[in-house]
Design a protein around this motif. Structure first.
Motif, PDB file in Angstrom:
ATOM      1  N   GLY A   1       0.789  -1.224   0.000  1.00  0.00           N
ATOM      2  CA  GLY A   1       0.000   0.000   0.000  1.00  0.00           C
ATOM      3  C   GLY A   1       0.823   1.277   0.000  1.00  0.00           C
ATOM      4  N   ILE A   2       0.112   2.401  -0.135  1.00  0.00           N
ATOM      5  CA  ILE A   2       0.705   3.733  -0.013  1.00  0.00           C
ATOM      6  C   ILE A   2      -0.151   4.540   0.963  1.00  0.00           C
ATOM      7  N   ALA A   3       0.444   5.563   1.548  1.00  0.00           N
ATOM      8  CA  ALA A   3      -0.282   6.386   2.523  1.00  0.00           C
ATOM      9  C   ALA A   3      -0.796   7.696   1.931  1.00  0.00           C
ATOM     10  N   ASP A   4      -0.439   8.013   0.704  1.00  0.00           N
ATOM     11  CA  ASP A   4      -0.851   9.272   0.076  1.00  0.00           C
ATOM     12  C   ASP A   4      -2.354   9.501   0.219  1.00  0.00           C
ATOM     13  N   LYS A   5      -2.730  10.717   0.543  1.00  0.00           N
ATOM     14  CA  LYS A   5      -4.130  11.164   0.592  1.00  0.00           C
ATOM     15  C   LYS A   5      -4.970  10.440   1.641  1.00  0.00           C
ATOM     16  N   SER A   6      -4.340   9.735   2.570  1.00  0.00           N
ATOM     17  CA  SER A   6      -5.099   9.007   3.588  1.00  0.00           C
ATOM     18  C   SER A   6      -5.922   9.966   4.433  1.00  0.00           C
ATOM     19  N   LYS A   7      -7.141   9.550   4.754  1.00  0.00           N
ATOM     20  CA  LYS A   7      -8.026  10.421   5.526  1.00  0.00           C
ATOM     21  C   LYS A   7      -8.838   9.599   6.521  1.00  0.00           C
ATOM     22  N   TYR A   8      -9.372  10.311   7.508  1.00  0.00           N
ATOM     23  CA  TYR A   8     -10.205   9.674   8.517  1.00  0.00           C
ATOM     24  C   TYR A   8     -11.556   9.280   7.909  1.00  0.00           C
ATOM     25  N   CYS A   9     -12.263   8.410   8.619  1.00  0.00           N
ATOM     26  CA  CYS A   9     -13.594   7.991   8.170  1.00  0.00           C
ATOM     27  C   CYS A   9     -14.550   9.180   8.108  1.00  0.00           C
ATOM     28  N   GLN A  10     -15.465   9.143   7.149  1.00  0.00           N
ATOM     29  CA  GLN A  10     -16.532  10.133   7.089  1.00  0.00           C
ATOM     30  C   GLN A  10     -17.499   9.922   8.254  1.00  0.00           C
ATOM     31  N   ASP A  11     -18.105  11.019   8.695  1.00  0.00           N
ATOM     32  CA  ASP A  11     -19.090  10.925   9.775  1.00  0.00           C
ATOM     33  C   ASP A  11     -20.459  10.616   9.163  1.00  0.00           C
ATOM     34  N   ASN A  12     -20.823   9.351   9.168  1.00  0.00           N
ATOM     35  CA  ASN A  12     -22.128   8.930   8.663  1.00  0.00           C
ATOM     36  C   ASN A  12     -22.547   7.672   9.413  1.00  0.00           C
ATOM     37  N   LEU A  13     -23.763   7.224   9.175  1.00  0.00           N
ATOM     38  CA  LEU A  13     -24.279   6.071   9.913  1.00  0.00           C
ATOM     39  C   LEU A  13     -23.463   4.819   9.626  1.00  0.00           C
ATOM     40  N   ALA A  14     -23.012   4.667   8.387  1.00  0.00           N
ATOM     41  CA  ALA A  14     -22.218   3.494   8.050  1.00  0.00           C
ATOM     42  C   ALA A  14     -20.997   3.370   8.956  1.00  0.00           C
ATOM     43  N   ASN A  15     -20.238   4.443   9.083  1.00  0.00           N
ATOM     44  CA  ASN A  15     -19.037   4.392   9.914  1.00  0.00           C
ATOM     45  C   ASN A  15     -19.361   4.393  11.400  1.00  0.00           C
ATOM     46  N   ARG A  16     -20.437   5.024  11.788  1.00  0.00           N
ATOM     47  CA  ARG A  16     -20.846   4.989  13.200  1.00  0.00           C
ATOM     48  C   ARG A  16     -21.144   3.555  13.637  1.00  0.00           C
ATOM     49  N   THR A  17     -21.699   2.771  12.739  1.00  0.00           N
ATOM     50  CA  THR A  17     -22.036   1.383  13.095  1.00  0.00           C
ATOM     51  C   THR A  17     -20.880   0.424  12.832  1.00  0.00           C
ATOM     52  N   VAL A  18     -20.216   0.569  11.698  1.00  0.00           N
ATOM     53  CA  VAL A  18     -19.159  -0.382  11.327  1.00  0.00           C
ATOM     54  C   VAL A  18     -17.864  -0.122  12.096  1.00  0.00           C
ATOM     55  N   ASN A  19     -17.440   1.136  12.172  1.00  0.00           N
ATOM     56  CA  ASN A  19     -16.115   1.463  12.721  1.00  0.00           C
ATOM     57  C   ASN A  19     -16.124   2.117  14.091  1.00  0.00           C
ATOM     58  N   TYR A  20     -17.259   2.651  14.496  1.00  0.00           N
ATOM     59  CA  TYR A  20     -17.319   3.364  15.776  1.00  0.00           C
ATOM     60  C   TYR A  20     -18.472   2.879  16.642  1.00  0.00           C
TER      61      TYR A  20
ATOM     62  N   LYS B   1     -13.333   7.327  -7.008  1.00  0.00           N
ATOM     63  CA  LYS B   1     -14.202   8.381  -6.479  1.00  0.00           C
ATOM     64  C   LYS B   1     -14.420   8.215  -4.975  1.00  0.00           C
ATOM     65  N   ASN B   2     -14.585   6.968  -4.559  1.00  0.00           N
ATOM     66  CA  ASN B   2     -14.878   6.662  -3.162  1.00  0.00           C
ATOM     67  C   ASN B   2     -13.672   5.979  -2.535  1.00  0.00           C
ATOM     68  N   PHE B   3     -13.007   6.683  -1.638  1.00  0.00           N
ATOM     69  CA  PHE B   3     -11.845   6.083  -0.984  1.00  0.00           C
ATOM     70  C   PHE B   3     -11.621   6.733   0.372  1.00  0.00           C
ATOM     71  N   ARG B   4     -11.030   5.954   1.245  1.00  0.00           N
ATOM     72  CA  ARG B   4     -10.482   6.493   2.494  1.00  0.00           C
ATOM     73  C   ARG B   4      -8.962   6.548   2.392  1.00  0.00           C
ATOM     74  N   TYR B   5      -8.393   5.441   1.924  1.00  0.00           N
ATOM     75  CA  TYR B   5      -6.951   5.404   1.673  1.00  0.00           C
ATOM     76  C   TYR B   5      -6.600   4.176   0.860  1.00  0.00           C
TER      77      TYR B   5
END
Length: 321
Positions: free
Chosen positions: A13-32, A82-86
């Motif tokens: 992998g590469i770390a370029d453009k890496s960002k935190y999860c978006q604040d939405n219901l998907a991430n609230r349930t899956v990751n948080y 178009k859709n990425f976190r990292y």
């Protein structure tokens, strides 16, 4: 294909453009799911120094594979992403099983396009978008409930470990039963997908179990407490208790992985393993078992959420079924 075969070609992998999860219901349930709805988690891109240091560590990881004689592929960004976190953890996105290179559906929309910067695939399962109705908000702060409903296949590649024709699949926040059924359909009758249930509610299998070689596995015994939790083909395996992880630091407001990311080791072949350098107790154990260990410093393993296993995915291997 298995987790311990000799690697011939690998994505790092590469770390370029890496960002935190978006604040939405998907991430609230899956990751948080362990956080309340009032919790404000970090947003935007990671700091430049984190990305630069992580890229240097990934370059070092690439060099380990090159020195071993592997062809190394590095992800690149393009207009199809178009859709990425990292692109830091290709293991999350792509599952390779013999000649099958599978772009997985993922468990959130924001990561669906990441594979498009990595490799061509034989099966693209990433096309179906998810809606809020596909998630279970009641799972927030309730480990007895999982994040996703079972109406659509929703699963990350890192929910899977390979042992020849036997495929382990963790039912969790990042993998529902419909996903296991989809994988079985893709692979066909020559393979058996074994669903692991009631082991670990959160993300991915490779912080819980590492298949070292045929007949031997490293186990996080805080989650897997007895062989009966594993499929029958593993009941005569030598299950090695992973030492308690040595605490790893992280940068920024919060880590992306638990301390058990220490078990997240890479495998060059049956005998040579790549391990986070801070995990000296694990390194000593593996050496005592007869493995050659290559330590690597991955300063942001917990910051970004990936160790040597997460940050790689094998495209070609030599192996015995």
């Amino acid at each position: 294909m298995n987790e311990w075969g000799k690697v011939k070609k690998v994505i790092v992998g590469i770390a370029d453009k890496s960002k935190y999860c978006q604040d939405n219901l998907a991430n609230r349930t899956v990751n948080y799911a362990d956080k309340s709805l009032q919790y404000k988690f970090p947003q935007g891109e990671y700091a430049n120094d984190i990305i630069a240091e992580a890229n240097q560590d990934l370059e070092n990881l690439s060099n380990i594979y090159k020195d071993f004689g592997c062809e190394v592929i590095r992800p690149t960004f393009n207009n199809n992403i178009k859709n990425f976190r990292y692109l830091y953890c290709p293991r999350d996105n792509i599952l390779t099983i013999d000649k099958n290179i599978i772009a997985c559906p993922m468990s959130t929309n924001e990561r669906k396009d990441e594979w498009k910067g990595m490799t061509k695939v034989t099966h693209d399962l990433s096309g179906q978008l998810f809606e809020d109705i596909d998630y279970v908000p009641e799972c927030i702060q309730n480990k007895n409930l999982l994040a996703t409903k079972n109406k659509k296949p929703m699963w990350d590649a890192a929910n899977v470990l390979r042992a020849g024709k036997n495929i382990l699949y963790l039912k969790s926040n990042t993998g529902n039963l419909a996903g296991a059924q989809q994988l079985q359909e893709v692979l066909g009758i020559d393979y058996k997908v074994h669903v692991l249930e009631n082991i670990y509610a959160y993300a991915h299998l490779d912080s819980t179990l590492t298949l070292l070689k045929n007949g031997q596995a490293l186990v996080n015994t805080t989650r897997i407490k007895h062989k009966s939790q594993l499929p029958s083909f593993m009941h005569d395996w030598d299950l090695i208790e992973c030492p308690e992880p040595i605490p790893m630091s992280y940068a920024g407001p919060e880590p992306s992985m638990s301390q058990w990311t220490g078990i997240n080791l890479g495998s060059l072949d049956e005998n040579v393993k790549i391990v986070q350098a801070t995990q000296t107790n694990l390194i000593k154990l593996l050496e005592k078992l007869g493995y050659e260990v290559i330590p690597i410093s991955m300063k942001h393993q917990r910051t970004l959420g990936g160790g040597p296993h997460c940050c790689t995915v094998e495209l070609e291997m030599e192996h015995n079924q």
